[in-house]
Design a protein around this motif. Structure first.
Motif, PDB file in Angstrom:
ATOM      1  N   ASP A 147      14.323   4.934 -43.698  1.00  0.00           N
ATOM      2  CA  ASP A 147      15.645   5.412 -44.092  1.00  0.00           C
ATOM      3  C   ASP A 147      16.081   6.584 -43.219  1.00  0.00           C
ATOM      4  OD1 ASP A 147      17.919   5.620 -46.144  1.00  0.00           O
ATOM      5  OD2 ASP A 147      17.033   7.617 -46.234  1.00  0.00           O
ATOM      6  N   LEU A 148      15.182   7.522 -42.979  1.00  0.00           N
ATOM      7  CA  LEU A 148      15.508   8.650 -42.108  1.00  0.00           C
ATOM      8  C   LEU A 148      15.829   8.170 -40.695  1.00  0.00           C
ATOM      9  CD1 LEU A 148      15.586  11.753 -41.593  1.00  0.00           C
ATOM     10  CD2 LEU A 148      13.146  11.580 -41.021  1.00  0.00           C
ATOM     11  N   THR A 149      15.070   7.209 -40.216  1.00  0.00           N
ATOM     12  CA  THR A 149      15.306   6.670 -38.873  1.00  0.00           C
ATOM     13  C   THR A 149      16.692   6.041 -38.764  1.00  0.00           C
ATOM     14  OG1 THR A 149      12.940   6.262 -38.611  1.00  0.00           O
ATOM     15  CG2 THR A 149      14.425   5.071 -37.156  1.00  0.00           C
ATOM     16  N   LEU A 150      17.080   5.262 -39.756  1.00  0.00           N
ATOM     17  CA  LEU A 150      18.385   4.613 -39.722  1.00  0.00           C
ATOM     18  C   LEU A 150      19.525   5.619 -39.829  1.00  0.00           C
ATOM     19  CD1 LEU A 150      17.690   1.480 -41.952  1.00  0.00           C
ATOM     20  CD2 LEU A 150      18.052   1.520 -39.489  1.00  0.00           C
ATOM     21  N   ARG A 151      19.362   6.651 -40.624  1.00  0.00           N
ATOM     22  CA  ARG A 151      20.416   7.661 -40.760  1.00  0.00           C
ATOM     23  C   ARG A 151      20.623   8.417 -39.449  1.00  0.00           C
ATOM     24  NH1 ARG A 151      21.990   8.831 -46.039  1.00  0.00           N
ATOM     25  NH2 ARG A 151      20.778   7.729 -47.639  1.00  0.00           N
ATOM     26  N   GLY A 172      11.329   7.033 -31.682  1.00  0.00           N
ATOM     27  CA  GLY A 172      10.629   8.313 -31.653  1.00  0.00           C
ATOM     28  C   GLY A 172      10.382   8.867 -33.040  1.00  0.00           C
ATOM     29  N   VAL A 173      11.368   8.763 -33.925  1.00  0.00           N
ATOM     30  CA  VAL A 173      11.201   9.273 -35.285  1.00  0.00           C
ATOM     31  C   VAL A 173      10.141   8.473 -36.032  1.00  0.00           C
ATOM     32  CG1 VAL A 173      12.361   9.609 -37.497  1.00  0.00           C
ATOM     33  CG2 VAL A 173      13.548  10.193 -35.386  1.00  0.00           C
ATOM     34  N   ALA A 174      10.237   7.146 -35.977  1.00  0.00           N
ATOM     35  CA  ALA A 174       9.255   6.320 -36.679  1.00  0.00           C
ATOM     36  C   ALA A 174       7.854   6.494 -36.101  1.00  0.00           C
ATOM     37  CB  ALA A 174       9.680   4.853 -36.614  1.00  0.00           C
ATOM     38  N   TYR A 175       7.762   6.579 -34.805  1.00  0.00           N
ATOM     39  CA  TYR A 175       6.454   6.728 -34.151  1.00  0.00           C
ATOM     40  C   TYR A 175       5.822   8.079 -34.477  1.00  0.00           C
ATOM     41  CZ  TYR A 175       2.964   6.296 -30.418  1.00  0.00           C
ATOM     42  OH  TYR A 175       1.803   6.219 -29.705  1.00  0.00           O
ATOM     43  N   ALA A 176       6.666   9.122 -34.591  1.00  0.00           N
ATOM     44  CA  ALA A 176       6.140  10.451 -34.884  1.00  0.00           C
ATOM     45  C   ALA A 176       5.514  10.515 -36.263  1.00  0.00           C
ATOM     46  CB  ALA A 176       7.247  11.492 -34.760  1.00  0.00           C
ATOM     47  N   PRO A 184      12.960  -1.124 -33.356  1.00  0.00           N
ATOM     48  CA  PRO A 184      14.368  -0.883 -33.704  1.00  0.00           C
ATOM     49  C   PRO A 184      15.287  -1.802 -32.917  1.00  0.00           C
ATOM     50  CG  PRO A 184      13.608   0.793 -32.181  1.00  0.00           C
ATOM     51  CD  PRO A 184      12.422  -0.106 -32.446  1.00  0.00           C
ATOM     52  N   THR A 185      16.419  -2.126 -33.498  1.00  0.00           N
ATOM     53  CA  THR A 185      17.433  -2.970 -32.864  1.00  0.00           C
ATOM     54  C   THR A 185      18.795  -2.344 -33.109  1.00  0.00           C
ATOM     55  OG1 THR A 185      16.092  -4.943 -33.254  1.00  0.00           O
ATOM     56  CG2 THR A 185      18.403  -5.276 -32.692  1.00  0.00           C
ATOM     57  N   VAL A 186      19.589  -2.227 -32.038  1.00  0.00           N
ATOM     58  CA  VAL A 186      20.901  -1.585 -32.117  1.00  0.00           C
ATOM     59  C   VAL A 186      21.937  -2.537 -31.546  1.00  0.00           C
ATOM     60  CG1 VAL A 186      22.320   0.349 -31.337  1.00  0.00           C
ATOM     61  CG2 VAL A 186      19.928   0.723 -31.935  1.00  0.00           C
ATOM     62  N   THR A 187      22.969  -2.795 -32.317  1.00  0.00           N
ATOM     63  CA  THR A 187      24.150  -3.473 -31.823  1.00  0.00           C
ATOM     64  C   THR A 187      25.349  -2.556 -32.022  1.00  0.00           C
ATOM     65  OG1 THR A 187      24.473  -4.598 -33.939  1.00  0.00           O
ATOM     66  CG2 THR A 187      23.213  -5.761 -32.261  1.00  0.00           C
ATOM     67  N   PHE A 188      26.545  -3.093 -31.856  1.00  0.00           N
ATOM     68  CA  PHE A 188      27.739  -2.245 -31.862  1.00  0.00           C
ATOM     69  C   PHE A 188      27.969  -1.565 -33.213  1.00  0.00           C
ATOM     70  CE2 PHE A 188      32.508  -1.938 -31.899  1.00  0.00           C
ATOM     71  CZ  PHE A 188      32.566  -0.857 -31.042  1.00  0.00           C
ATOM     72  N   THR A 189      27.747  -2.282 -34.302  1.00  0.00           N
ATOM     73  CA  THR A 189      27.972  -1.715 -35.629  1.00  0.00           C
ATOM     74  C   THR A 189      26.769  -1.854 -36.557  1.00  0.00           C
ATOM     75  OG1 THR A 189      28.939  -3.813 -36.383  1.00  0.00           O
ATOM     76  CG2 THR A 189      30.445  -2.148 -35.532  1.00  0.00           C
ATOM     77  N   LEU A 190      25.676  -2.445 -36.120  1.00  0.00           N
ATOM     78  CA  LEU A 190      24.534  -2.711 -36.988  1.00  0.00           C
ATOM     79  C   LEU A 190      23.275  -2.099 -36.411  1.00  0.00           C
ATOM     80  CD1 LEU A 190      23.432  -4.174 -39.507  1.00  0.00           C
ATOM     81  CD2 LEU A 190      22.992  -6.152 -38.053  1.00  0.00           C
ATOM     82  N   LEU A 191      22.549  -1.403 -37.277  1.00  0.00           N
ATOM     83  CA  LEU A 191      21.256  -0.828 -36.942  1.00  0.00           C
ATOM     84  C   LEU A 191      20.213  -1.476 -37.836  1.00  0.00           C
ATOM     85  CD1 LEU A 191      22.323   2.922 -36.969  1.00  0.00           C
ATOM     86  CD2 LEU A 191      21.759   1.643 -34.919  1.00  0.00           C
ATOM     87  N   SER A 192      19.108  -1.879 -37.271  1.00  0.00           N
ATOM     88  CA  SER A 192      18.008  -2.438 -38.051  1.00  0.00           C
ATOM     89  C   SER A 192      16.692  -1.994 -37.441  1.00  0.00           C
ATOM     90  CB  SER A 192      18.080  -3.971 -38.085  1.00  0.00           C
ATOM     91  OG  SER A 192      17.912  -4.511 -36.790  1.00  0.00           O
ATOM     92  N   ILE A 193      15.682  -1.937 -38.294  1.00  0.00           N
ATOM     93  CA  ILE A 193      14.351  -1.548 -37.841  1.00  0.00           C
ATOM     94  C   ILE A 193      13.337  -2.337 -38.652  1.00  0.00           C
ATOM     95  CG2 ILE A 193      14.257   0.436 -39.427  1.00  0.00           C
ATOM     96  CD1 ILE A 193      12.633   1.878 -37.217  1.00  0.00           C
ATOM     97  N   SER A 194      12.324  -2.846 -37.981  1.00  0.00           N
ATOM     98  CA  SER A 194      11.299  -3.670 -38.607  1.00  0.00           C
ATOM     99  C   SER A 194       9.938  -3.044 -38.339  1.00  0.00           C
ATOM    100  CB  SER A 194      11.348  -5.106 -38.063  1.00  0.00           C
ATOM    101  OG  SER A 194      10.342  -5.896 -38.652  1.00  0.00           O
ATOM    102  N   TYR A 195       9.147  -2.939 -39.388  1.00  0.00           N
ATOM    103  CA  TYR A 195       7.809  -2.346 -39.292  1.00  0.00           C
ATOM    104  C   TYR A 195       6.785  -3.318 -39.852  1.00  0.00           C
ATOM    105  CZ  TYR A 195       3.747   0.379 -40.701  1.00  0.00           C
ATOM    106  OH  TYR A 195       2.469   0.822 -40.889  1.00  0.00           O
TER     107      TYR A 195
END
Length: 569
Positions: A147-151, A172-176, A184-195
């Protein structure tokens, strides 16, 4: 005679005698007088797949296990005991040629370190050092970290940061916080992260949508500092959340009236770049401020950004047409050109080209499509006013496209105007005050280089613009590395003097007058200059990363992985 088992039992024989004979178990007992078949040599015949006599069976290399059992070499969150300098994978997953020793230099900015690790395969990434924010036995709080990473990624993407740097910050945030297998995946309006905790555990995926975008480089710089603290200082999750909440609560450094004044100053300074005088400066400033107020009004009524650009482009064009209709001794074309400088979406164009050059084609296509819509809005607003003015007076002398062929040579005045233009851009972009001076000087240097190449050396405007923009990108990257911050505050405002305002205006004027070939030529030149700016900025930044110390050191020399390499297929 066949013996009767009941008769022997009644005779009271021994248990062996009472046991039925073997022949009783077979349904193929031969009748009386027929001899039994010969007994085979081996009472237990072998399988047809048995090994021949004299061969020994080979012992299995290792016992077979179930495919659903957790492998013993999974990396997970607890690093396995490996030799010094080895990676987290055990020998069972080590390729025949071995895995090179990888070190990440702490002196490099976190953007370079995380960007380099993103380009590594998951199995070759070094195991992270667990920081605060989770129990040593249970691991980090995965949902809170995601959640912190996405924000954080949402603020960066909404502020105009490139997709590559947004992914680097999220990783970097998730790895730390100890999440190793994260993508992480970034598009124009969508952010997603898979762990994925391990090779056999189910992945955890979270996403967030960017609904609104706004330019505030002060907030952008604060987020960069927060990411640097997380990746370098090792602050806890609670401290990171508090820092992010403070960033969101902070107000913009400049009020709305200051933004309106800065818009007028920008247009006035741009009119001086193309030969305007004091009266032209004042007229362009008034027209731009009126357009800015109309755009604010349209925004408050909920109109899309396309219509905001349409109404913002009308007042500067109307002021220029009014001077032409009044036959005033004012260069009306410079007034309209100055107003266009404040509207050309140079920031979005640079970001779109940068995403395309770094391999983020979906985001690049979306950004460039947005630029196209905004430019069409400018075209609609300006053409509407020019068409009305030409219908009222077809022979407007002050709107003559022949002025596009004239070259204005006033180095001192134009350099001062370029620095004022960059200063006004800094205010419009809500930059921190300590970055304004650097961006202003960078913009002045860009204009001096462009003027020296185009007006003195006689080089074509497109390569001259690309070289000047390359210096802007180079200096901006160096300044950002020195301060461990984003390069956008040092780059975006500095490219303002190079924007193709004159070529855009004269192309639209030719269209309004019905000269389609000349109009297409001018617009193609404007598009070429815009692409030269974007490519030059990106190239300057890559040169800065190339010549400086690389954050990855491998066995056998320095290594730097490319973003993508297709070799033409």
């Amino acid at each position: 005679m066949v013996s009767d088992p009941h008769a022997s039992e009644q005779a009271g024989g021994s248990p062996e005698d009472r046991k039925p004979p073997d022949e009783a178990h077979s349904a193929f007992t031969p009748p009386l007088g027929v001899p039994h078949p010969p007994i085979p040599e081996d009472e237990h015949p072998t399988s047809e797949f048995a090994l021949p006599a004299g061969l020994r069976p080979e012992a299995p290399a290792e016992p077979e296990g179930s495919a659903f059992v957790r492998p013993g070499s999974t990396t997970g969150q607890t690093p396995l005991p490996t030799p010094a300098g080895a990676t987290a994978l055990s020998a069972a997953f080590t390729p025949p040629h071995g895995i090179p020793v990888i070190h990440l230099t702490k002196e490099a900015p976190w953007q370079d370190r995380m960007r380099t690790m993103l380009r590594m395969p998951v199995g070759e990434r070094p195991v992270p050092e667990r920081l605060g924010g989770g129990d040593e036995e249970t691991g980090p709080a995965v949902p809170r970290v995601l959640d912190l990473t996405l924000r954080i990624g949402e603020i960066l993407l909404a502020g105009g940061e490139g997709a590559e740097d947004v992914e680097a910050a999220m990783f970097g945030v998730a790895y730390a916080y100890g999440l190793e297998r994260v993508e992480p995946t970034v598009t124009f309006t969508l952010l997603s992260i898979s762990y994925q905790p391990s090779l056999v555990d189910d992945p955890v995926t979270a996403s967030r949508t960017v609904r609104r975008r706004g330019v505030d480089y002060t907030r952008l710089s604060a987020v960069f500092r927060l990411v640097d603290d997380i990746t370098s200082e090792g602050i806890t999750l609670e401290e990171a959340y508090r820092g992010l909440a403070e960033i969101r609560r902070n107000r913009h450094p400049y009020p709305s009236w200051a933004l309106t004044v800065a818009s007028g100053l920008l247009s006035g300074a741009a009119s001086m770049l193309v030969g305007g005088e004091s009266l032209v400066f004042l007229a362009a400033a008034v027209g731009s401020m009126l357009g800015d107020r109309l755009a604010w009004l349209a925004s408050g009524r909920g109109l899309p950004e396309f219509y905001q650009f349409v109404v913002a482009a009308m007042p500067p064009a109307a002021v220029g047409v009014a001077f032409g209709l009044a036959h005033a001794n004012v260069q009306a074309s410079a007034v309209i050109t100055g107003g266009l400088f404040a509207l050309i979406p140079g920031r979005a164009l640079v970001a779109g080209v940068h995403d395309g050059l770094t391999g983020y084609y979906i985001t690049a296509a979306a950004r460039l499509l947005e630029v196209g819509y905004l430019i069409v809005g400018i075209v609609v607003g300006v053409l509407s006013v020019l068409y009305v003015g030409l219908q009222l007076n077809p022979g407007l002398r002050r709107l003559n496209p022949e002025q596009a062929l004239q070259v204005y040579k006033a180095p001192v005045v134009q350099t001062i105007a370029a620095m004022l233009l960059a200063l006004a851009f800094c205010v419009l972009l809500q930059q921190e005050r300590h970055t304004v001076a650097f961006a202003t000087i960078n913009g002045g240097v860009a204009w001096v280089v462009y003027g020296a190449l185009a007006h003195v050396a006689g080089i074509n405007a497109v390569p001259a613009t690309a070289i000047a923009a390359g210096l802007v990108g180079l200096f901006g990257q160096l300044l950002s590395r020195y301060r461990y911050a984003s390069a956008l505050p040092y780059v975006t405002a500095a490219i303002g003097p190079l924007l193709p305002g004159s070529a855009t205006y004269f192309g639209l004027l030719n269209f309004a007058q019905g000269h389609l070939p000349q109009g297409l030529t001018s617009l193609v030149q404007a598009a070429s200059l815009a692409l030269a700016i974007a490519v030059g900025v990106n190239l300057g930044a890559e040169v800065a990363r190339l010549v400086l110390r690389t954050p990855v050191v491998q066995e056998g020399g320095l290594g730097r992985r490319a973003a993508k390499r297709t070799r033409g297929f």
